[in-house]
Design an enzyme around this catalytic site. Sequence first.
Site, mmCIF file in Angstrom:
data_model
loop_
_atom_site.group_PDB
_atom_site.id
_atom_site.type_symbol
_atom_site.label_atom_id
_atom_site.label_comp_id
_atom_site.label_asym_id
_atom_site.label_seq_id
_atom_site.Cartn_x
_atom_site.Cartn_y
_atom_site.Cartn_z
ATOM 1 N N GLU A 34 0.836 -1.213 0.000
ATOM 2 C CA GLU A 34 0.000 0.000 0.000
ATOM 3 C C GLU A 34 0.868 1.260 0.000
ATOM 4 O OE1 GLU A 34 -2.473 -1.474 3.355
ATOM 5 O OE2 GLU A 34 -4.103 -0.705 2.136
ATOM 6 N N GLU A 54 -4.469 -9.233 3.491
ATOM 7 C CA GLU A 54 -5.242 -8.926 4.707
ATOM 8 C C GLU A 54 -6.478 -9.817 4.864
ATOM 9 O OE1 GLU A 54 -3.776 -6.776 2.805
ATOM 10 O OE2 GLU A 54 -2.848 -5.196 4.000
#
Length: 645
Positions: A34, A54
Site C-alpha cells: 500500500e 489482509e
Amino acid sequence: MTGPPLVPMIHAIEAANKPVVAAIEGIALGGGLELALGCHYRVAHSKAKVGLPEVTLGLLPAAGGTQRLPRLTGLPAALELITTGRHITAAEALELSIVDRLTDHSAVDAAVKFAVSVAEQSLDACRISTRPCPCPPDVNALFEAAMQKVRQKARGAIAPVACVQALQAAAALPYAQGMEREKELMATLFTSGQARALQYNFFAQRAVARWSMPGGARWDSSRPKPICKTAVIGLGTMGRGITVSLAQAGLSVVAVEVQEKPLKEAKQAITGMLRRGAKRRGVAPALDLITYSQNLRAAVADVDLVIEAVFEDVDLKKQLFQQLSAVCKPDAFLCTNTSALDIDLLALQSRHPELVVGMHFFAPAHVMKLLEVVYGSRSSPEAVATAMNLGKKMGKVGVAVGNCRGFVGNRMLKPYLEQGLFLLEEGATPKLVDEVLEEFGFAMGLFRMSDLSGIDVGWRVRKGEGLAQPGTASRVRQGRRYSPLGDLLYEQGRFGQKTGRGWYQYDNSREARPDPWLHRFLEEYRARRGLVARRIDRQEVLERCLYTLINEGFRILEEGIAAGPEDIDVIYVFGYGWPKHRGGPMFYAGMVGLTKILGRLEHYQKAHPDVLYLQPCGLLRRLVASGSPPVHKWREIIKKTHSHL
Ligand code: NAI
C-alpha cells in the site's frame, strides 16, 4: 486502528512534487505494498513478491489498498488479488502494471536511476488516487459474479465480502468517499470476532510447530535426523497420496504392494497424480524419484524411514512391524498411517520401539495439509522431531499428539457423528443436520461427509470395536446408548457415493438428493422401537453436535493427549473442514462462553442421561470455576491439573 498513521504518510508521499520511487526487495505484502502504491513509481527485484493478504486475517487493505489497486490494475485483477490475498511474483506484478520495472540487481540502485530518468516528467498521471477507476461496461455483472463467488467460497467469512464492497466503492465513488467506505468496512471487520479468530489461527499454526511431549521433551531443531530415502507400504487411497507427497518434496521413495495387479494400478495412478500436479505447478513431474517393488525385504533394506498404509487391520500391521524391524536398518524410523490403532502395540513388535511413531495423514494425502504425528509411550523425541520435520518438508502442518484411540481428530469426531445419528432417531433428517453444519461454515455436513468417505469404512471401524453386530437391533452396546442406523444402511448395501445410495441418493452425480426411501426407513425404524419423532430446531442440532465435540476436546486436553487448545484447533481447521474464521472448536468454545457450553451440556445430559459424551468434562468445569479465562490462558490451568494428578 482503522486510520493507521500510514494513510496520511502515503498521502504526503503521493502529493510530493519530486518523484518518489518505491524500491521493492524481498516481500511487500499488505501495508508495504500500500505504501508502494502511494509512490509515483515502483521498481522491484525480479525475485520480489507482492500482495494484499489482509483478507486471510479477516481484514481488508485499509491504507488505501482497495482504492488504489483497482485504479492501477483494473477491477477484475484487483478483485481477484484482494479477495484471495494471493502473493504474486514480481513478473506477474509487472504484467499487471503494479510495478513499472524489474531488476536483477539492487532495487534501490535501480530505483535511484529510474527517479533520475523521470525527474523532468509530470507526476500528474502517477498519483494513482487521482486517476479514475477503469470500469468495464458490464461492471454490475462483474461485481455480481464476484460476490457470488466469494459468498460460495467464504462459508460465512465476512472479510472477502467486505473486500468486494470496498472495490464497489472504488468503482462508484470518488477516491475520498471510497476511502471513507474502506474505513467503515474495516471497522466492521475489526469488531466482528472473525478477524480475531483468523489471527489466532495464524499464531496457533506457528505455536504447534514448537511441539512438546508430556514429560518434558520439547521441540529442538537439532534433533531431527536427515531423511533421504523413504518407503511407503500399501498403495491404496492413502499410500498413493503419501508417495506423491514425498516425491513432490524431493525425497526418494520405494513404493511397495504385495501383489502385481494393485502395484500396476497404483503406479498408473501415482504417475497421473504427479503429472497433473507438476503441470499445475509448472515443474517437471518427479517420476524418477519413485521405484516400485513387490519385494518388501529388498525394498526397505536401505531406507531411512518407512510409512505403512496397509489395511486397518491390527494383526496385519503387527506382523508387518515385526517384518520391518527384522529387515530395515537398525536406525530406520518406522511410521504408521493408522487412523486409530494403538501405536504402543505396534512399537512393541519392533526391536527399536523408540523409532516408532504415527504419521497420520488425511485423505487425499497429497492435498490435505494436516499431519498428526502420534507419539507412543516409547517414541523418542528424535523420532517425533524427524516425523515433524519430514511433514514440514512435505508442506504439511504437523501437530504432535499423544496416543489414544483415534488420536485427537478422529476421537473428537466420534461423539459428533453419534449425535447426528441420535438426532435422526429423534426426528431430524440428514438434510436438516447437514444444512445447520454447513451454515455454520463446515465444508460438508456430517451425513454428506459420511457418504463421501464411505458408510462401509465407519462400519468396519465399529465392527473392529465390537460395536457393529449384524442382526442385533439393540440401542445399547457396551453399556452405552448406541444408534445402529449406520450399520443398518451398511447391511442394505448403501455405502454412500460409491454405491449411489447412502444417507442421500446420487444419480450419476455427486449431488446429494434427499431419498424418500430413507425417510420411510427412518419412520419404520422409529415405529419399531417406539420412538416418537419430534420437531428439532436448528439450535439444538448445532449445540448437540458441536458441544459434544468440544467436550471431548476438553477431555483430550485434560488427559494431555494434545499439548494445548491451539493444537486441537489447528487439527480441526486443517483436517476436518472447521471454518477458519471461527478459529477452531476450542477457540469457538471461548467465543460462545464456557459457562454457556457447560450449561447446555448439562441441559442435554439431563434429557439423555444414557449418553456418556454429554457429561461435561472436569476441565471444562474447572475453567468455568476459574472465571472462564481466555483460550491462551488455559495451558496454565491444564498444567495445574496435571501437577495435581
Ligand atoms: P486401502 O484399502 O485403500 O489400501 C490399502 C492397501 O494396502 C491396498 O492397496 C492393499 O493391497 C495394500 N496392502 C495390504 N496388505 C499389504 C502388505 N502386507 N504389504 C503391502 N501392501 C499391502 O486403504 P486406505 O484407505 O489407503 O488406508 C490405509 C491406512 O491408512 C489404514 O490404516 C487407514 O486406517 C489409514 N487411513 C485412511 C484414511 C482414509 O481416508 N482412507 C485416512 C487416514 C488414515
